[in-house]
Design an enzyme around this catalytic site. Sequence first.
Site, PDB file in Angstrom:
ATOM      1  N   TYR A 158       0.848  -1.196   0.000  1.00 49.51           N
ATOM      2  CA  TYR A 158       0.000   0.000   0.000  1.00 49.51           C
ATOM      3  C   TYR A 158       0.880   1.241   0.000  1.00 49.51           C
ATOM      4  O   TYR A 158       1.836   1.333   0.776  1.00 49.51           O
ATOM      5  CB  TYR A 158      -0.901   0.007   1.246  1.00 49.51           C
ATOM      6  CG  TYR A 158      -1.680   1.300   1.394  1.00 49.51           C
ATOM      7  CD1 TYR A 158      -2.955   1.423   0.867  1.00 49.51           C
ATOM      8  CD2 TYR A 158      -1.109   2.416   2.019  1.00 49.51           C
ATOM      9  CE1 TYR A 158      -3.657   2.614   0.963  1.00 49.51           C
ATOM     10  CE2 TYR A 158      -1.805   3.619   2.110  1.00 49.51           C
ATOM     11  CZ  TYR A 158      -3.073   3.708   1.583  1.00 49.51           C
ATOM     12  OH  TYR A 158      -3.766   4.891   1.669  1.00 49.51           O
ATOM     13  N   GLU A 193      -3.716   7.408  -3.890  1.00 52.71           N
ATOM     14  CA  GLU A 193      -3.468   6.108  -3.276  1.00 52.71           C
ATOM     15  C   GLU A 193      -3.210   5.041  -4.340  1.00 52.71           C
ATOM     16  O   GLU A 193      -3.877   5.015  -5.362  1.00 52.71           O
ATOM     17  CB  GLU A 193      -4.742   5.756  -2.503  1.00 52.71           C
ATOM     18  CG  GLU A 193      -4.609   4.723  -1.436  1.00 52.71           C
ATOM     19  CD  GLU A 193      -5.957   4.503  -0.741  1.00 52.71           C
ATOM     20  OE1 GLU A 193      -6.116   4.968   0.393  1.00 52.71           O
ATOM     21  OE2 GLU A 193      -6.846   3.876  -1.338  1.00 52.71           O
TER      22      GLU A 193
END
Length: 376
Positions: A101, A189
Amino acid sequence: MNIHEYQAKEIFRRHGMPVPPGDIATTPDRAGELARTYGGSVVVKAQVHAGGRGKAGGVKLAKSADEARSHAEKILGMEIKGLTVEKVLVTPTEDIASEAYVGVIVDRSSKRPVFMVSREGGIDIEEVAATNPEAIRRLTVDPRYGLLPFQAYWLAASLYDDVKQQRAAAKIMGQLYEAFIASGASLAEINPLITTPSGEVKAIDAKMNIDDNELFRRKDVEALRDTSSEPPSEIKAREASLTYIKLDGSIGAVVNGAGLAMATMDLIKFYGGEPANFLDIGGSSNPEKVVNALDIITSDPNVTVILFNIFGGITRCDDVANGIVTATGQMEMKVPLVIRLTGTNEEEGVRILEEAGFSASTSMDDVVKRAVEQAQ
Ligand code: GDP
Ligand code: MN
């Protein structure tokens, strides 16, 4: 403003990030055709403004063009978190060795961009933060200097042991930061940032939220707006120049000024109620704004009472009163109104309302209490 994955990926590509190719389909046939051009092995991905599409069945791997077609048939028209899927992204399947991530957000407490990275990719970062907070490395960026190379390496070193992958990830983070700043984003993101079995690092998902206040100077970004994915009430409010945010409660509030609107929501909560919205009709005197505001609020089926809280400064109470009378004359009101008017032309405003059969108070405390009672 939210943008879709395929739009965020286009921005990422422009900043040099390694993102697999892909294209949009609105019909199963087109999805099949695209899959054929990519060699058959593709991922079909719902394009809606919601996370967790994978879990909801909105991300499906296909081994052939026919399979891609039938996945698209299922996904198009599907509802994910209340949003109907109108488009799918068709993109070649990547072989995945690991999922990490990488995200950057505007952090309100430090008032700076903050990077968050984790080896625990592919799942919601909120979940990682709640169950395994040590697995997230954070870094606050000084916007005067941007993300410095040693900082990017420090972040990347927490994701990978392999030096080449660390370098690749550090470069991607620098590009992500550039994309974030250039787009006026509040969030950017990559989840997951993958490694492939041959060791490459790629972004196979992309999410960006754009700060609405950045849009006026970024027409190219504003053009990415997809109104079919926004609540109709918020679109209507934007067109009427009202600041409106839909919430989940039952008390619709019409207030002039953002600060007073916040205070009104606080007081509603204080007396045990739940606001149905934030709505700022602004500082000008324009009865039409009141008409639009009532129109928007009454279209929310959760609303059981409408609270007006007007502090007349530049806004004149008599104009608001006229707006209320005009609006209620035009539409069938199914819920009671509770009105507080004080300030400029207060007497005149109260007189107009009383002549039309409404009562108005000058006490904020009283009307909020009353609205909470009536909402139950
Ligand atoms: P999200 O669920 O909305 O975040 O959608 P993602 O694009 O992140 O996809 C969810 C999951 O599907 C990923 O974490 C992967 O595990 C899987 N996935 C997505 N694309 C691919 C792909 O190209 N190949 C493989 N093997 N899995 C994929
Ligand atoms: Mn994802």
